[in-house]
Structure formats: C-alpha cells, structure tokens
Design an enzyme around this catalytic site. Structure first.
Site, PDB file in Angstrom:
ATOM      1  N   ILE A  47      41.081  38.620  45.366  1.00 22.57           N
ATOM      2  CA  ILE A  47      40.637  39.428  46.504  1.00 22.57           C
ATOM      3  C   ILE A  47      39.195  39.106  46.874  1.00 22.57           C
ATOM      4  O   ILE A  47      38.862  38.891  48.031  1.00 22.57           O
ATOM      5  CB  ILE A  47      40.790  40.923  46.196  1.00 22.57           C
ATOM      6  CG1 ILE A  47      42.263  41.245  45.907  1.00 22.57           C
ATOM      7  CG2 ILE A  47      40.292  41.769  47.359  1.00 22.57           C
ATOM      8  CD1 ILE A  47      43.203  40.917  47.033  1.00 22.57           C
ATOM      9  N   THR A  48      38.337  39.073  45.884  1.00 24.93           N
ATOM     10  CA  THR A  48      36.926  38.799  46.139  1.00 24.93           C
ATOM     11  C   THR A  48      36.291  38.215  44.894  1.00 24.93           C
ATOM     12  O   THR A  48      36.777  38.413  43.780  1.00 24.93           O
ATOM     13  CB  THR A  48      36.183  40.081  46.566  1.00 24.93           C
ATOM     14  OG1 THR A  48      34.823  39.768  46.880  1.00 24.93           O
ATOM     15  CG2 THR A  48      36.194  41.106  45.450  1.00 24.93           C
ATOM     16  N   ASP A 208      24.602  50.270  44.718  1.00 20.69           N
ATOM     17  CA  ASP A 208      24.944  49.230  45.703  1.00 20.69           C
ATOM     18  C   ASP A 208      25.801  49.843  46.804  1.00 20.69           C
ATOM     19  O   ASP A 208      26.892  49.361  47.101  1.00 20.69           O
ATOM     20  CB  ASP A 208      25.676  48.069  45.025  1.00 20.69           C
ATOM     21  CG  ASP A 208      25.852  46.874  45.958  1.00 20.69           C
ATOM     22  OD1 ASP A 208      25.077  46.756  46.927  1.00 20.69           O
ATOM     23  OD2 ASP A 208      26.776  46.070  45.730  1.00 20.69           O
TER      24      ASP A 208
END
Length: 318
Positions: A47-48, A208
């Site tokens: 996915i990432t 984040d």
C-alpha cells in the site's frame, strides 16, 4: 584520377539510443517479510512505503478478514543489536498507544497481532479514503461546477441563484464559509478537530498529524447520523460523511504537555495549508471542533499562538 578524388563523404554518427525508463517499483523490488511468504487466500499488496517501514494489505490474520500489516525491515546501516532493540521498542510503543486509544474511545485501527522480533504489526483494515483525497476531491468538483457554470452548462435560473455572471471566468478562488455547499466540507473539518481533541484528551500526542494520516471511514449501517447513507454509488464516492479514524502512530508518544499538543496542531495546520491551499482559510473550523471536544483546548490554543510565532521567526531567519 587521384585517390583523393574517389574518397567518399564521412557517414553521420547515429544518435545514441536512450536507456529505457526504469520499471515501476513493485512489491518484488525487495524481500517480503517472512510472515507473508506463507500461502494465503489473497496475495499481499504493498500500500505504501516510508522511511521506517512498509504497509501491506493482506489476509495474514484470517482468510476472511483483511488487515493492514505494518513491517519495519532491518536497517543494514545500523548495528544489528541496536537495530533489533530500536525496532522492538518502536513496535511495542505503537501497539501500547493503539491499545490505550481504543480504551479511551478514540477511533483508531484495532490491534490484531504483534511480532516485535520480526518488526510486524497487524492492524484493522480501515475502509474508505484518506481525508486528503476527500478534501481534494471536493475542491476538484467545486472547480468543475464553477467551470460548467461559466461555460453556460447550467441554466440561467441556476446562474442567477448562484449569483454568477454569464461572462465571469471560472476563477477558482479560496473556499469561503458562506458559499453554497461549503457546509459539507466544514462539517468534515469539524469532525477532524473533534477526533484530534479526543486523541489529546486520552493523553496521546500523534507526532505526524496530516490529512493523509486521517481516514474517512463510511458510517456503518444503522450507526449513521441523521443525514443517512448515499443513495447512489456516485453520491457515495462524493460524500464526506463518515467517521474520522486516526492512523500511523509510528511517531506518537504518551504525554499531557500542552506544548506538545500545540505542536501537534501546528503540524496539522501547516500540512493542511500546503496540501489544501484553496481551503486553508477554513482551518479555524478544525480548531472549533477541537475546542468543543477537549476541555484543555484554551490553554493548548494559547500555546499554539506561541508555536506559530516561533515558526514565523524561523521562516524569516531561514
């Protein structure tokens, strides 16, 4: 006839053939974690990929249940013992924070499993799309509506209601709170602030916060608010209804310092302004939602002003 007269003209040198473009990165560009080498109902999908780890969509936990498998691979530039300790600490820290958030009622992915030695974290798969995609999609549809209005695709009566002149160009201005349709976007931003407020109320600082780390999960049947469900597939794709789920706690920490909470909001504010510049003026709506959920918000927002001043000074000095 001399030998010089019979010499032929030199042939042109052919241009060099450029190298073919490198292939697109795929899941096979690096070794899979050992857990994903076992047979499963569906092959894993990358996915990432970030600096610290990779996230796969897989059925590793249960053949009938999708999950997000987060893998922190070994770093060859670090000493093996140090690398193992850091990986174990970060995996367990993220797992503990997720469990704490779940106990406090914060919408985060459920924790399915942990293998700190292998650097694996199995999490609930959150359906839907990142808030970043949803907000940009809304802005793109707004731009298209304005373009069609300026091109005469909408009837004169609709143009009169919108207060648009037929000769006005389709200028994409910043989104304002009083324009038609902005209430849907503002409701989403308010839910963002409420989600962050519940997170800070639980004693966790994300570290984040961006609209990429906020997911918009569609309402479950029977649990939706009064606006209900979209009636068509297109309306479902364009809808901003749903629950805000906070993801990616790799940099999160447990703490109640107002300064840390203010920095969390400042990071979200800067990320929102750079990712969604046309909607930057609506960010105070996020803070309104935060203020309505977290009792300590007045002190945190006062600290936020100080953090902004330091950020501006740093920007001026370079």
């Amino acid at each position: 006839m001399t030998a010089a007269a019979t010499t032929t003209a030199p042939q042109p040198i052919p241009a060099p053939v450029p190298d073919p473009s490198p292939p697109e990165p795929s899941i096979h560009d690096f070794p899979l974690p050992s857990a994903l080498l076992h047979p499963s109902s569906e092959p894993p999908t990358l996915i990432t990929q970030g600096a610290e780890g990779r996230v796969y969509r897989t059925t590793w936990v249960d053949a009938g249940r999708e999950c997000a498998l987060k893998h922190r691979p070994a770093k060859p530039y670090r000493h093996p013992v140090l690398d193992a300790r850091l990986t174990r600490h970060r995996i367990l820290s993220e797992a503990r924070i997720l469990q704490k958030c779940r106990r406090e009622g914060v919408a985060v992915p459920a924790l399915y499993g942990v293998d700190e030695a292998a650097g694996l974290l199995a999490l609930e798969w959150i359906p839907g799309a990142p808030v970043r995609v949803c907000v940009n999609g809304w802005i793109a549809r707004r731009k298209e509506r304005r373009r069609r209005l300026a091109d005469g695709a909408v009837g004169d009566e609709s143009k009169a209601q919108e207060g648009q002149d037929n000769s006005e160009p389709a200028v994409v201005a910043e989104v304002t709170a009083d324009e038609e349709g902005a209430d849907v976007l503002m409701d989403l931003l308010r839910r963002m602030g409420e989600a962050v407020g519940r997170l800070h109320k639980s004693g966790v600082v994300h570290g984040d916060l961006t609209t990429s780390n906020l997911m918009l999960r569609p309402w479950e049947k029977g649990k939706a608010p009064s606006n209900g469900h979209a009636e068509t597939e297109q309306a479902a794709e364009e809808s901003l209804d749903g629950e805000i789920v906070i993801i990616d706690f790799g940099l999160a920490s447990q703490g109640t310092a107002d300064e840390d909470r203010a920095v969390d909001l400042y990071v979200l504010e800067r990320a929102f302004g750079s990712t969604h510049p046309k909607a930057e003026g609506l960010f105070p709506v996020v803070l309104d939602g935060y203020r309505g959920t977290f009792k300590g918000a007045p002190v945190v927002l006062k600290k936020l002003e100080d953090v902004r001043m330091r950020g501006r000074k740093r920007s001026m000095l370079g």
